[in-house]
Design an enzyme around this catalytic site. Structure first.
Site: not given
Ligand SMILES: CC(=O)C(=O)O
Ligand SMILES: [Mg+2]
Ligand SMILES: NC(=O)C1=CN([C@@H]2O[C@H](COP(=O)(O)OP(=O)(O)OC[C@H]3O[C@@H](n4cnc5c(N)ncnc54)[C@H](O)[C@@H]3O)[C@@H](O)[C@H]2O)C=CC1
Length: 372
Positions: A75, A94
């Site tokens: 994250k 991400y």
């Molecule tokens: C894509 C995304 O935000 C997640 O997998 O938490």
């Molecule tokens: Mg987020």
């Protein structure tokens, strides 16, 4: 290169950025791997599994940040993690920067090179590092929506599949990409009456060819959207404009046209959400109500099924992790335009134009970043 991986600290986030199998491959390529103690436990990988493949275990996230040239995680870095980044360090995770000014400003200040999973592309105009988690979140969405619809949660009290003599739930899915297709398949499999709306006629044509008989497709005009919102028991938000903030397709005024107790599952919440009334929630406190409509807006849905998600994400990220370690970020991004599309921040500059546009901040292209 020394590659580091830390324990996720976002609420109820149990995924891990490197599995022991991934660590083994990175090490086999001649690199060192350092893992924060306990990082893999939530996904079922104890520290000993990492030790067994030759990784070093460090006691704290700070120790990993101090040792590693590249941090691989899942994250977006939380404020405490952002504070540990240093100039020249590479972050691969991400990020979802478009709706997140505070994080963007911190990453700019850090001087680090930040490569976002969700904007890495592939030759088929897909998003290969978002797709596996979109598959997971899409499959989870009807399940979480069905739970939200239960009376005890404030919902309408409608069963997805109905029963003989009683109609099933009506489910509208906005966006027929990876999330939307998986959500529609599962909702249809649960027996619901499902319609998928998208702006891309080519995508609707594909869905119709493959899934005719399972769910219907509808062009996402304002009129069609308004009609479907008003008749749905559940609306799943699954639109994406890569890198950009999600368009607000459903306004607060439109909630008044919905059935009382209907459920919204705004999967697109990590890009800001496609309902005006959405705000991000956590697995601990996932739903809230606005004007009688229940909203489920968890920004890290795949964390709920951490073991499946960790393995699926790891399968997709590993080739890029190895390329970044073998070549260094600059050469790896020079050689691969798809990885280059993942560059979001470098040396104090935003390097993903849609992020700059969403936040009203200056941005350079990823190509220009290679020359800094
Ligand atoms: C894509 C995304 O935000 C997640 O997998 O938490
Ligand atoms: Mg987020
Ligand atoms: N909350 C969570 O835990 C997770 C959230 N996501 C998010 O879910 C969202 C969707 O991701 P994917 O399905 O992988 O994207 P995708 O790119 O596969 O699909 C998006 C679809 O939205 C359509 N679209 C764009 N504008 C539209 C509009 N105005 N009306 C109707 N359709 C429109 C596009 O044509 C495309 O088919 C993203 O924001 C992604 O980050 C993904 C995984 C986990």
């Amino acid at each position: 290169m020394k590659v580091g991986c830390i324990r996720e600290i976002k609420a109820q986030e149990f995924r891990v950025g490197l599995t022991p199998g991934a660590a083994q491959e990175v090490i086999a390529n001649g690199h060192d791997v350092v893992i924060e103690a306990g990082a893999g436990v939530g996904s079922g990988y104890p520290d000993d599994d990492y030790r067994a493949v030759g990784a070093q275990i460090a006691p704290t996230a700070q120790a990993v940040f101090d040792l590693a040239e590249m941090i691989v995680k899942v994250k977006e870095p939380q404020p405490a993690e952002r504070a540990m980044l240093r100039p020249g360090q590479v972050l691969f995770a991400y990020l979802h920067l478009a709706p997140d000014r505070a994080q963007t400003e911190d990453l700019i200040k850090s001087g680090a090179t930040c490569i976002a999973f969700e904007t890495v592309t592939d030759a088929n105009r897909g998003l290969p590092l978002l797709a596996p988690m979109s598959e997971v979140a899409g499959k989870l969405a009807p399940q979480m929506g069905a739970w939200t619809l239960q009376k005890a949660n404030g919902g309408r009290g409608v069963l997805m599949g109905g029963v003989p003599g009683v109609s099933p739930a009506r489910v509208a899915v906005i966006g027929g990409g990876v999330v939307g297709t998986n959500a529609a398949r599962v909702a249809a499999g649960m027996g619901a009456d499902v319609v998928v709306l998208d702006r891309s006629v080519a995508r609707l044509r594909y869905l119709d060819e493959v899934y005719a008989g399972q769910f219907r497709t509808l062009y996402s005009s304002s009129a069609n959207l308004a009609e479907q919102i008003a008749s749905a028991d559940m609306v799943i938000g699954a639109v994406l404009i890569p890198g950009a903030a999600a368009p607000k397709l459903v306004t607060r005024a439109m909630l008044a046209t919905m059935k009382p107790g209907a459920a919204i599952v705004d999967v697109a919440i990590d890009q800001g959400g496609c309902f005006e009334t959405s705000h991000a929630t956590t697995h601990q406190d996932p739903i809230f109500e606005v004007d009688g409509i229940l909203h489920y807006c968890v920004a890290n849905m795949p964390g709920a099924v951490a073991r499946t998600s960790t393995q699926a994400l790891g399968n997709a990220t590993l080739p890029f992790v190895v390329a970044l370690a073998n070549k260094g970020w600059r050469q790896a991004c020079r050689d691969d335009a798809h990885l280059r599309a993942g560059l979001n921040v470098h040396a104090g500059q935003i390097t993903c134009p849609p992020v700059g546009e969403a936040l009203g901040l200056p941005a350079i292209t990823p190509e220009a970043a290679l020359e800094l």
